[in-house]
Scaffold this motif. Structure first.
Motif, PDB file in Angstrom:
ATOM      1  N   GLY A 318       0.982  -1.464   0.250  1.00  0.00           N
ATOM      2  CA  GLY A 318      -0.083  -0.025   0.023  1.00  0.00           C
ATOM      3  C   GLY A 318       1.021   1.368   0.495  1.00  0.00           C
ATOM      4  N   ALA A 319       1.761   1.100  -0.188  1.00  0.00           N
ATOM      5  CA  ALA A 319       2.828   2.461  -0.300  1.00  0.00           C
ATOM      6  C   ALA A 319       3.002   2.881  -1.633  1.00  0.00           C
ATOM      7  CB  ALA A 319       4.353   1.698   0.184  1.00  0.00           C
ATOM      8  N   PHE A 320       1.793   3.607  -2.007  1.00  0.00           N
ATOM      9  CA  PHE A 320       2.105   3.775  -3.346  1.00  0.00           C
ATOM     10  C   PHE A 320       0.563   5.212  -3.032  1.00  0.00           C
ATOM     11  CE2 PHE A 320       0.004   0.588  -4.542  1.00  0.00           C
ATOM     12  CZ  PHE A 320      -0.920   1.049  -5.437  1.00  0.00           C
ATOM     13  N   ASP A 321       0.488   6.001  -3.502  1.00  0.00           N
ATOM     14  CA  ASP A 321      -0.657   7.175  -3.792  1.00  0.00           C
ATOM     15  C   ASP A 321      -1.082   7.255  -5.190  1.00  0.00           C
ATOM     16  OD1 ASP A 321      -0.897   8.056  -1.352  1.00  0.00           O
ATOM     17  OD2 ASP A 321       0.724   9.411  -1.044  1.00  0.00           O
ATOM     18  N   PHE A 322      -0.624   6.619  -5.811  1.00  0.00           N
ATOM     19  CA  PHE A 322      -0.127   6.694  -7.553  1.00  0.00           C
ATOM     20  C   PHE A 322       0.509   6.110  -8.026  1.00  0.00           C
ATOM     21  CE2 PHE A 322       1.867  10.310  -7.464  1.00  0.00           C
ATOM     22  CZ  PHE A 322       2.480  10.545  -8.133  1.00  0.00           C
ATOM     23  N   ILE A 323       0.594   5.198  -9.448  1.00  0.00           N
ATOM     24  CA  ILE A 323       1.322   4.838 -10.495  1.00  0.00           C
ATOM     25  C   ILE A 323       1.540   5.301 -11.815  1.00  0.00           C
ATOM     26  CG2 ILE A 323       2.018   2.705 -11.818  1.00  0.00           C
ATOM     27  CD1 ILE A 323       1.584   1.977  -8.585  1.00  0.00           C
ATOM     28  N   GLY A 324       2.750   5.707 -11.495  1.00  0.00           N
ATOM     29  CA  GLY A 324       2.736   6.617 -13.133  1.00  0.00           C
ATOM     30  C   GLY A 324       3.298   5.755 -13.975  1.00  0.00           C
ATOM     31  N   LEU A 325       3.021   5.933 -15.043  1.00  0.00           N
ATOM     32  CA  LEU A 325       3.133   5.267 -16.002  1.00  0.00           C
ATOM     33  C   LEU A 325       4.186   5.834 -16.872  1.00  0.00           C
ATOM     34  CD1 LEU A 325       0.051   2.361 -17.303  1.00  0.00           C
ATOM     35  CD2 LEU A 325       2.368   2.396 -16.215  1.00  0.00           C
ATOM     36  N   ASN A 326       5.551   5.149 -17.862  1.00  0.00           N
ATOM     37  CA  ASN A 326       6.254   5.868 -19.276  1.00  0.00           C
ATOM     38  C   ASN A 326       5.995   4.279 -20.022  1.00  0.00           C
ATOM     39  OD1 ASN A 326       7.045   8.143 -17.950  1.00  0.00           O
ATOM     40  ND2 ASN A 326       8.926   7.283 -17.795  1.00  0.00           N
ATOM     41  N   HIS A 327       5.228   4.930 -21.276  1.00  0.00           N
ATOM     42  CA  HIS A 327       4.539   4.092 -22.242  1.00  0.00           C
ATOM     43  C   HIS A 327       4.563   5.149 -23.758  1.00  0.00           C
ATOM     44  CE1 HIS A 327       1.900   0.831 -23.563  1.00  0.00           C
ATOM     45  NE2 HIS A 327       1.228   1.435 -24.234  1.00  0.00           N
ATOM     46  N   TYR A 328       5.724   3.571 -24.081  1.00  0.00           N
ATOM     47  CA  TYR A 328       5.549   4.573 -25.478  1.00  0.00           C
ATOM     48  C   TYR A 328       5.387   3.136 -26.661  1.00  0.00           C
ATOM     49  CZ  TYR A 328       8.289   7.849 -24.034  1.00  0.00           C
ATOM     50  OH  TYR A 328       8.985   8.778 -23.281  1.00  0.00           O
ATOM     51  N   THR A 329       5.087   1.839 -26.984  1.00  0.00           N
ATOM     52  CA  THR A 329       4.715   1.245 -28.093  1.00  0.00           C
ATOM     53  C   THR A 329       4.313   0.000 -27.413  1.00  0.00           C
ATOM     54  OG1 THR A 329       6.065  -0.162 -30.148  1.00  0.00           O
ATOM     55  CG2 THR A 329       6.796   0.046 -28.170  1.00  0.00           C
ATOM     56  N   SER A 330       4.038  -1.492 -27.840  1.00  0.00           N
ATOM     57  CA  SER A 330       3.795  -2.628 -27.730  1.00  0.00           C
ATOM     58  C   SER A 330       4.826  -3.717 -27.993  1.00  0.00           C
ATOM     59  CB  SER A 330       2.072  -2.571 -28.276  1.00  0.00           C
ATOM     60  OG  SER A 330       1.367  -2.101 -27.637  1.00  0.00           O
ATOM     61  N   LEU A 331       4.697  -4.701 -27.560  1.00  0.00           N
ATOM     62  CA  LEU A 331       5.793  -6.176 -28.024  1.00  0.00           C
ATOM     63  C   LEU A 331       4.762  -7.377 -28.213  1.00  0.00           C
ATOM     64  CD1 LEU A 331       8.442  -6.183 -25.013  1.00  0.00           C
ATOM     65  CD2 LEU A 331       8.517  -5.233 -27.434  1.00  0.00           C
ATOM     66  N   TYR A 332       4.767  -7.759 -28.839  1.00  0.00           N
ATOM     67  CA  TYR A 332       4.042  -9.116 -29.061  1.00  0.00           C
ATOM     68  C   TYR A 332       5.315 -10.531 -28.436  1.00  0.00           C
ATOM     69  CZ  TYR A 332       0.983  -8.323 -32.509  1.00  0.00           C
ATOM     70  OH  TYR A 332       0.039  -7.508 -33.512  1.00  0.00           O
ATOM     71  N   VAL A 333       4.814 -11.718 -27.247  1.00  0.00           N
ATOM     72  CA  VAL A 333       5.428 -12.261 -26.603  1.00  0.00           C
ATOM     73  C   VAL A 333       5.200 -13.796 -26.844  1.00  0.00           C
ATOM     74  CG1 VAL A 333       5.705 -13.135 -24.956  1.00  0.00           C
ATOM     75  CG2 VAL A 333       5.140 -10.516 -25.460  1.00  0.00           C
ATOM     76  N   MET A 334       5.872 -14.359 -27.094  1.00  0.00           N
ATOM     77  CA  MET A 334       6.155 -15.661 -27.286  1.00  0.00           C
ATOM     78  C   MET A 334       6.845 -16.509 -26.342  1.00  0.00           C
ATOM     79  SD  MET A 334       8.222 -18.246 -30.962  1.00  0.00           S
ATOM     80  CE  MET A 334       7.224 -17.410 -31.853  1.00  0.00           C
ATOM     81  N   ASP A 335       6.253 -17.983 -26.144  1.00  0.00           N
ATOM     82  CA  ASP A 335       6.852 -18.847 -25.054  1.00  0.00           C
ATOM     83  C   ASP A 335       7.890 -18.845 -25.297  1.00  0.00           C
ATOM     84  OD1 ASP A 335       6.516 -20.323 -22.983  1.00  0.00           O
ATOM     85  OD2 ASP A 335       6.650 -22.499 -24.351  1.00  0.00           O
ATOM     86  N   ASP A 336       9.145 -19.343 -24.365  1.00  0.00           N
ATOM     87  CA  ASP A 336      10.684 -19.315 -25.187  1.00  0.00           C
ATOM     88  C   ASP A 336      10.489 -20.590 -24.225  1.00  0.00           C
ATOM     89  OD1 ASP A 336      12.624 -19.967 -26.280  1.00  0.00           O
ATOM     90  OD2 ASP A 336      13.492 -18.568 -25.634  1.00  0.00           O
ATOM     91  N   SER A 337       9.850 -21.314 -22.977  1.00  0.00           N
ATOM     92  CA  SER A 337       9.702 -21.902 -21.929  1.00  0.00           C
ATOM     93  C   SER A 337      10.659 -23.626 -21.683  1.00  0.00           C
ATOM     94  CB  SER A 337       8.736 -22.298 -20.925  1.00  0.00           C
ATOM     95  OG  SER A 337       8.325 -22.949 -22.111  1.00  0.00           O
ATOM     96  N   HIS A 338      10.971 -23.808 -23.337  1.00  0.00           N
ATOM     97  CA  HIS A 338      11.738 -24.866 -23.996  1.00  0.00           C
ATOM     98  C   HIS A 338      12.844 -24.500 -23.704  1.00  0.00           C
ATOM     99  CE1 HIS A 338      11.671 -22.514 -27.391  1.00  0.00           C
ATOM    100  NE2 HIS A 338      12.732 -23.578 -27.585  1.00  0.00           N
ATOM    101  N   ASN A 339      13.684 -23.455 -23.501  1.00  0.00           N
ATOM    102  CA  ASN A 339      15.134 -23.263 -23.585  1.00  0.00           C
ATOM    103  C   ASN A 339      15.419 -23.043 -21.760  1.00  0.00           C
ATOM    104  OD1 ASN A 339      16.085 -23.678 -25.658  1.00  0.00           O
ATOM    105  ND2 ASN A 339      15.486 -21.311 -26.511  1.00  0.00           N
ATOM    106  N   THR A 340      14.720 -23.050 -20.961  1.00  0.00           N
ATOM    107  CA  THR A 340      15.080 -22.013 -19.216  1.00  0.00           C
ATOM    108  C   THR A 340      15.649 -22.980 -18.392  1.00  0.00           C
ATOM    109  OG1 THR A 340      13.322 -24.461 -18.494  1.00  0.00           O
ATOM    110  CG2 THR A 340      12.239 -21.762 -19.280  1.00  0.00           C
ATOM    111  N   ASN A 341      16.388 -23.832 -19.037  1.00  0.00           N
ATOM    112  CA  ASN A 341      17.917 -25.151 -18.693  1.00  0.00           C
ATOM    113  C   ASN A 341      18.522 -24.688 -18.643  1.00  0.00           C
ATOM    114  OD1 ASN A 341      15.488 -26.209 -16.522  1.00  0.00           O
ATOM    115  ND2 ASN A 341      14.870 -27.814 -17.631  1.00  0.00           N
TER     116      ASN A 341
END
Length: 507
Positions: A318-341
């Motif tokens: 609860g240690a905030f009165d607001f959240i500020g965002l810096n936002h410019y663009t978007s991303l597509y995300v693909m799973d890559d969990s097969h490389n986690t080890n």
């Protein structure tokens, strides 16, 4: 701080495609809530330098050394810029305070000339009726604290940062009511302590992208962010214990965000997109809402992720009165969990994803596009605002940075920037109509400033600056006239494209 930072998260080569809004929207200033504020922003280090880690980086990096003299002159013109802000019709201005300007040694004696400078600026903003938003820390760490105990890697910085914030509240809090403690702690962790792109340029093989100081990319990002979060909570509690009753202000924190889309409709890619949310925004907002890191981070990062004590968890929640965002663009995300080890992990590997600005996700490799390559996707901001509403109990939100970088040889007729801003302001309104608690929107930047990864080769300013001239001449771009008409004359905006309103940039 600048669009260039967007690329610090991107760990793969990307081919750019434009993400189009499916539905147009037309609106005016009066369509927003009466207490909503529109403003613009700059930062202290990007207008002039002090003895900070950033300046040492500028002075030693051959690609940046030519910018140093230009920056050090710019602060003399700030009061003239306040007049421009008033003439433009800005309702609010977000500035940052330089730690080294206020306390040259990082702790101890306060510089009276620094206090005088900020008092003059703040008084002038008050005189012109411009609401003041202050960023307490925007990446300019006093060099002495880096030399003494490695800055954000040491818990010692919590007390020093709190003492610095105490000076800010004491000296300026009678007029400043909107305080943001830290700028983009998630990006600080990655850029400064993983990839090494930012000062103090800590990184290690195989994750470093430049020949920087060898440290440990697998643990240092998490240690630094842990201390950043605890420093924020300490400052928040200081303000609400010592100053809030008398001054009546509010204290928040800033995060960098992307619009996040799964690459496909597969469950694996949907889970990867959520994982990216948790590792990017959740890394900061989860502890401040629920008192701990996201479960997926704890599971994947394991013992490399610092643990909050029970006391720290309670202090964070609860240690905030607001959240500020810096936002410019978007991303597509693909799973890559097969490389986690496979091999050691840094932040990028821990997310178990590949990400790209386009759907053409390429093999892994770190690439930082030019700031002018920002792909406009206003829907991504709407989705992020509504995601925060749904995930974190609809906190008060400010879009503290949003803008488009263009090359310095571009005309003052920056219609592309107007289209960009139109779309994102429209997406902010849509999020508000869908119930998101958004309180303000700030264009980055009011004037051209030094950009972290692009120097002066890419500009974001509503007003151009001739850095080669003795007077550092300011000229309004078409976007300045457009923004002014929207704010002062309740001008109509369409998100489907720039209409010809008869604006003319001063040549």
């Amino acid at each position: 701080m600048e669009g260039a930072r967007a690329r610090l998260f991107i760990g793969v080569l990307c081919c750019l495609v434009v993400l189009e809004r499916a539905v147009g929207l037309e609106f005016t200033r009066s369509d927003f809530p009466s207490d909503f504020v529109f403003g613009s922003a700059t930062s202290a280090y990007q207008e002039r330098c002090q003895t900070t880690v950033l300046v040492m980086w500028l002075q030693t990096d051959i690609t940046n050394i030519r910018y140093n003299g230009i920056i050090m002159l710019s602060y003399r013109y700030i009061l003239e810029d306040v007049k421009l802000m008033a003439d433009t019709g800005l309702e609010a201005y977000r500035l940052s305070i330089s730690w080294s300007r206020l306390i040259p040694d990082g702790r101890g004696e306060v510089n009276p000339k620094g206090v005088e400078y900020y008092n003059g600026l703040i008084d002038d903003l008050v005189k012109h009726g411009i609401q003041i938003h202050v960023m307490i820390y925007q990446l300019d760490l006093p060099q002495v604290l880096e030399d003494e105990y490695q800055g954000w890697l040491s818990p010692k910085i919590i007390d020093d940062f709190t003492a610095y914030a105490d000076v800010c509240f004491k000296e300026f809090g009678d007029r400043v009511k909107y305080w943001t403690t830290l700028d983009e702690p998630n990006i600080i962790g990655i850029g400064s302590y993983d990839s090494g792109l930012w000062p103090p340029q800590h990184c290690s093989n195989p994750f470093r992208v430049i020949n920087c100081t060898i440290r440990n990319s697998t643990v240092e990002p998490y240690i630094a962010v842990h201390n950043l979060l605890l420093a924020h909570a300490s400052v928040y509690n200081l303000y609400h214990t010592k100053y809030h009753e008398l001054q009546g202000g509010i204290v928040g924190i800033n995060v960098y965000s992307f619009g996040i889309y799964p690459f496909s409709d597969s469950n694996a890619d949907k889970e990867a997109a959520q994982r990216y949310h948790d590792f990017s925004v959740g890394w900061i907002v989860n502890p401040l809402t629920y008192g701990d890191y996201p479960l997926i981070m704890k599971k994947i990062v394991g013992p490399r992720l610092p643990v909050f004590t029970k006391y720290q968890s309670e202090m964070l929640r609860g240690a905030f009165d607001f959240i500020g965002l810096n936002h410019y663009t978007s991303l597509y995300v693909m799973d890559d969990s097969h490389n986690t080890n496979l091999g050691p992990h840094d932040f990028y590997a821990d997310t178990s994803t590949q990400s790209s600005i386009s759907r053409n996700i390429m093999p892994s490799g770190q690439y930082i596009p030019d700031p002018s390559e920002i792909v406009p996707d206003p829907d991504g901001l709407e989705h992020m605002l509504e995601y925060l509403k749904a995930t974190y109990d609809n906190p008060p939100l400010y879009v503290q940075e949003n803008g488009l970088g263009m090359t310095t040889n571009s005309s003052l007729e920056d219609k592309k920037r107007i289209d960009f801003l139109s779309g994102f302001i429209g997406s902010t309104l849509t999020a508000i109509r869908n119930g998101a608690n958004v309180r303000g929107y700030f264009v980055w930047s009011f004037i051209d400033v030094f950009e972290f990864l692009a120097g002066y080769d890419t500009t974001f300013g509503l007003y151009s600056v001739d850095f080669e001239s003795k007077e550092k001449t300011r000229k309004p771009r078409l976007s300045a006239h457009w923004y002014s008409n929207f704010l002062k004359n309740n001008g109509s905006i369409s998100t489907t494209g720039l209409s010809d309103e008869g604006y003319h940039a001063e040549q």
